[in-house]
Design a protein around this motif. Structure first.
Motif, PDB file in Angstrom:
ATOM      1  N   GLY A   1     -87.047  85.498 -48.182  1.00 49.95           N
ATOM      2  CA  GLY A   1     -85.656  85.720 -47.907  1.00 49.95           C
ATOM      3  C   GLY A   1     -84.975  84.458 -47.429  1.00 49.95           C
ATOM      4  N   GLU A   2     -83.857  84.686 -46.808  1.00 46.94           N
ATOM      5  CA  GLU A   2     -83.027  83.574 -46.337  1.00 46.94           C
ATOM      6  C   GLU A   2     -83.728  82.750 -45.259  1.00 46.94           C
ATOM      7  OE1 GLU A   2     -78.771  82.787 -44.179  1.00 46.94           O
ATOM      8  OE2 GLU A   2     -79.011  84.639 -45.326  1.00 46.94           O
ATOM      9  N   ALA A   3     -84.458  83.412 -44.372  1.00 48.15           N
ATOM     10  CA  ALA A   3     -85.167  82.696 -43.302  1.00 48.15           C
ATOM     11  C   ALA A   3     -86.210  81.747 -43.887  1.00 48.15           C
ATOM     12  CB  ALA A   3     -85.817  83.676 -42.344  1.00 48.15           C
ATOM     13  N   LEU A   4     -86.931  82.187 -44.916  1.00 46.08           N
ATOM     14  CA  LEU A   4     -87.930  81.322 -45.549  1.00 46.08           C
ATOM     15  C   LEU A   4     -87.276  80.149 -46.264  1.00 46.08           C
ATOM     16  CD1 LEU A   4     -90.510  83.901 -46.945  1.00 46.08           C
ATOM     17  CD2 LEU A   4     -90.760  82.367 -44.996  1.00 46.08           C
ATOM     18  N   ASP A   5     -86.125  80.393 -46.883  1.00 49.47           N
ATOM     19  CA  ASP A   5     -85.388  79.299 -47.538  1.00 49.47           C
ATOM     20  C   ASP A   5     -84.947  78.260 -46.515  1.00 49.47           C
ATOM     21  OD1 ASP A   5     -85.693  80.583 -49.970  1.00 49.47           O
ATOM     22  OD2 ASP A   5     -83.657  81.445 -49.974  1.00 49.47           O
ATOM     23  N   GLN A   6     -84.444  78.728 -45.363  1.00 47.03           N
ATOM     24  CA  GLN A   6     -84.017  77.816 -44.304  1.00 47.03           C
ATOM     25  C   GLN A   6     -85.195  77.027 -43.746  1.00 47.03           C
ATOM     26  OE1 GLN A   6     -80.914  77.027 -43.125  1.00 47.03           O
ATOM     27  NE2 GLN A   6     -80.200  78.169 -44.908  1.00 47.03           N
ATOM     28  N   LEU A   7     -86.335  77.683 -43.588  1.00 49.00           N
ATOM     29  CA  LEU A   7     -87.538  77.008 -43.095  1.00 49.00           C
ATOM     30  C   LEU A   7     -87.995  75.941 -44.086  1.00 49.00           C
ATOM     31  CD1 LEU A   7     -89.737  76.747 -40.963  1.00 49.00           C
ATOM     32  CD2 LEU A   7     -90.982  78.559 -42.141  1.00 49.00           C
ATOM     33  N   GLN A   8     -87.961  76.251 -45.365  1.00 42.94           N
ATOM     34  CA  GLN A   8     -88.348  75.284 -46.392  1.00 42.94           C
ATOM     35  C   GLN A   8     -87.397  74.084 -46.391  1.00 42.94           C
ATOM     36  OE1 GLN A   8     -91.130  75.334 -47.967  1.00 42.94           O
ATOM     37  NE2 GLN A   8     -90.737  73.534 -49.187  1.00 42.94           N
ATOM     38  N   LEU A   9     -86.113  74.343 -46.239  1.00 40.71           N
ATOM     39  CA  LEU A   9     -85.126  73.264 -46.166  1.00 40.71           C
ATOM     40  C   LEU A   9     -85.389  72.384 -44.946  1.00 40.71           C
ATOM     41  CD1 LEU A   9     -82.558  71.883 -47.179  1.00 40.71           C
ATOM     42  CD2 LEU A   9     -81.252  73.584 -45.903  1.00 40.71           C
ATOM     43  N   LEU A  10     -85.695  73.003 -43.828  1.00 42.83           N
ATOM     44  CA  LEU A  10     -85.998  72.251 -42.610  1.00 42.83           C
ATOM     45  C   LEU A  10     -87.249  71.403 -42.798  1.00 42.83           C
ATOM     46  CD1 LEU A  10     -85.275  71.653 -39.684  1.00 42.83           C
ATOM     47  CD2 LEU A  10     -86.598  73.671 -39.032  1.00 42.83           C
ATOM     48  N   ARG A  11     -88.258  71.938 -43.431  1.00 42.66           N
ATOM     49  CA  ARG A  11     -89.480  71.171 -43.704  1.00 42.66           C
ATOM     50  C   ARG A  11     -89.182  69.972 -44.600  1.00 42.66           C
ATOM     51  NH1 ARG A  11     -93.844  75.984 -44.743  1.00 42.66           N
ATOM     52  NH2 ARG A  11     -94.338  76.312 -42.548  1.00 42.66           N
ATOM     53  N   ARG A  12     -88.372  70.188 -45.629  1.00 35.59           N
ATOM     54  CA  ARG A  12     -87.997  69.072 -46.529  1.00 35.59           C
ATOM     55  C   ARG A  12     -87.247  67.995 -45.761  1.00 35.59           C
ATOM     56  NH1 ARG A  12     -86.538  72.697 -50.544  1.00 35.59           N
ATOM     57  NH2 ARG A  12     -84.358  72.457 -49.984  1.00 35.59           N
ATOM     58  N   ALA A  13     -86.316  68.417 -44.913  1.00 31.68           N
ATOM     59  CA  ALA A  13     -85.539  67.460 -44.124  1.00 31.68           C
ATOM     60  C   ALA A  13     -86.451  66.669 -43.188  1.00 31.68           C
ATOM     61  CB  ALA A  13     -84.451  68.177 -43.338  1.00 31.68           C
ATOM     62  N   CYS A  14     -87.407  67.328 -42.556  1.00 32.78           N
ATOM     63  CA  CYS A  14     -88.358  66.635 -41.672  1.00 32.78           C
ATOM     64  C   CYS A  14     -89.181  65.620 -42.454  1.00 32.78           C
ATOM     65  CB  CYS A  14     -89.269  67.635 -40.975  1.00 32.78           C
ATOM     66  SG  CYS A  14     -88.442  68.618 -39.721  1.00 32.78           S
ATOM     67  N   TYR A  15     -89.631  66.008 -43.637  1.00 30.00           N
ATOM     68  CA  TYR A  15     -90.396  65.088 -44.485  1.00 30.00           C
ATOM     69  C   TYR A  15     -89.541  63.871 -44.853  1.00 30.00           C
ATOM     70  CZ  TYR A  15     -92.908  63.169 -48.454  1.00 30.00           C
ATOM     71  OH  TYR A  15     -93.551  62.310 -49.296  1.00 30.00           O
ATOM     72  N   GLU A  16     -88.294  64.102 -45.231  1.00 26.67           N
ATOM     73  CA  GLU A  16     -87.406  62.998 -45.607  1.00 26.67           C
ATOM     74  C   GLU A  16     -87.173  62.051 -44.424  1.00 26.67           C
ATOM     75  OE1 GLU A  16     -83.968  65.085 -47.016  1.00 26.67           O
ATOM     76  OE2 GLU A  16     -85.038  65.859 -48.764  1.00 26.67           O
ATOM     77  N   ILE A  17     -86.978  62.610 -43.246  1.00 28.60           N
ATOM     78  CA  ILE A  17     -86.770  61.785 -42.052  1.00 28.60           C
ATOM     79  C   ILE A  17     -88.002  60.943 -41.765  1.00 28.60           C
ATOM     80  CG2 ILE A  17     -86.528  61.915 -39.534  1.00 28.60           C
ATOM     81  CD1 ILE A  17     -84.610  64.308 -40.044  1.00 28.60           C
ATOM     82  N   GLN A  18     -89.180  61.552 -41.852  1.00 27.45           N
ATOM     83  CA  GLN A  18     -90.428  60.835 -41.573  1.00 27.45           C
ATOM     84  C   GLN A  18     -90.670  59.709 -42.571  1.00 27.45           C
ATOM     85  OE1 GLN A  18     -93.151  64.133 -41.682  1.00 27.45           O
ATOM     86  NE2 GLN A  18     -93.206  64.277 -39.454  1.00 27.45           N
ATOM     87  N   ASN A  19     -90.174  59.831 -43.778  1.00 29.55           N
ATOM     88  CA  ASN A  19     -90.456  58.850 -44.826  1.00 29.55           C
ATOM     89  C   ASN A  19     -89.281  57.947 -45.170  1.00 29.55           C
ATOM     90  OD1 ASN A  19     -93.294  59.539 -45.708  1.00 29.55           O
ATOM     91  ND2 ASN A  19     -92.316  61.537 -45.715  1.00 29.55           N
ATOM     92  N   SER A  20     -88.225  57.987 -44.405  1.00 33.19           N
ATOM     93  CA  SER A  20     -87.029  57.204 -44.690  1.00 33.19           C
ATOM     94  C   SER A  20     -87.161  55.765 -44.186  1.00 33.19           C
ATOM     95  CB  SER A  20     -85.811  57.857 -44.038  1.00 33.19           C
ATOM     96  OG  SER A  20     -84.687  57.015 -44.149  1.00 33.19           O
ATOM     97  N   SER A  21     -87.133  54.818 -45.099  1.00 41.29           N
ATOM     98  CA  SER A  21     -87.161  53.407 -44.688  1.00 41.29           C
ATOM     99  C   SER A  21     -85.858  53.035 -43.989  1.00 41.29           C
ATOM    100  CB  SER A  21     -87.398  52.502 -45.898  1.00 41.29           C
ATOM    101  OG  SER A  21     -86.342  52.616 -46.825  1.00 41.29           O
ATOM    102  N   LEU A  22     -84.778  53.647 -44.388  1.00 39.38           N
ATOM    103  CA  LEU A  22     -83.485  53.391 -43.760  1.00 39.38           C
ATOM    104  C   LEU A  22     -83.497  53.781 -42.282  1.00 39.38           C
ATOM    105  CD1 LEU A  22     -80.498  52.593 -44.193  1.00 39.38           C
ATOM    106  CD2 LEU A  22     -80.067  54.991 -44.685  1.00 39.38           C
ATOM    107  N   LEU A  23     -83.987  54.969 -41.978  1.00 41.55           N
ATOM    108  CA  LEU A  23     -84.058  55.393 -40.577  1.00 41.55           C
ATOM    109  C   LEU A  23     -85.047  54.540 -39.786  1.00 41.55           C
ATOM    110  CD1 LEU A  23     -83.829  59.283 -40.694  1.00 41.55           C
ATOM    111  CD2 LEU A  23     -82.132  57.660 -39.881  1.00 41.55           C
TER     112      LEU A  23
END
Length: 108
Positions: free
Chosen positions: A1-23
């Motif tokens: 459902g929506e909660a799982l979609d939000q959790l997946q989005l949050l996981r993707r965002a965390c992964y992007e933050i951890q791997n961002s050379s810019l940040l």
């Protein structure tokens, strides 16, 4: 459902933050600035990793609160300065780089 979609989005965002050379570069500038302001002159390049002190989250949040006495425009603060330094180091950087490295942040 929506909660799982939000959790997946949050996981993707965390992964992007951890791997961002810019940040990573942005945080490196913040750490150097923090150490210079709070502990004196910047360390020599050879000693950088062993002598730098860490920056906590409240200090990051205060970047916007620390106003410059002389800035590029009224209201110029430390976060503006940090981004200005990043742009000097990465002259070719564009907003598209943020969109590329951190696409999930725009949907949170």
């Amino acid at each position: 459902g929506e909660a799982l979609d939000q959790l997946q989005l949050l996981r993707r965002a965390c992964y992007e933050i951890q791997n961002s050379s810019l940040l990573r570069e942005l945080l490196a500038i913040i750490v150097l600035l923090f150490n210079y302001v709070n502990f004196g002159a910047a360390p020599e390049k050879a000693q950088v990793t062993s002598s730098l002190k860490g920056v906590d989250v409240p200090s990051l949040l205060r970047l916007r609160e620390t106003k410059a006495s002389k800035g590029d425009f009224p209201g110029f603060h430390m976060l503006h300065f940090v981004v200005k330094q990043l742009l000097k180091q990465r002259a070719s950087w564009k907003k598209e780089k943020v969109d590329e490295e951190l696409p999930s942040l725009w949907t949170l």
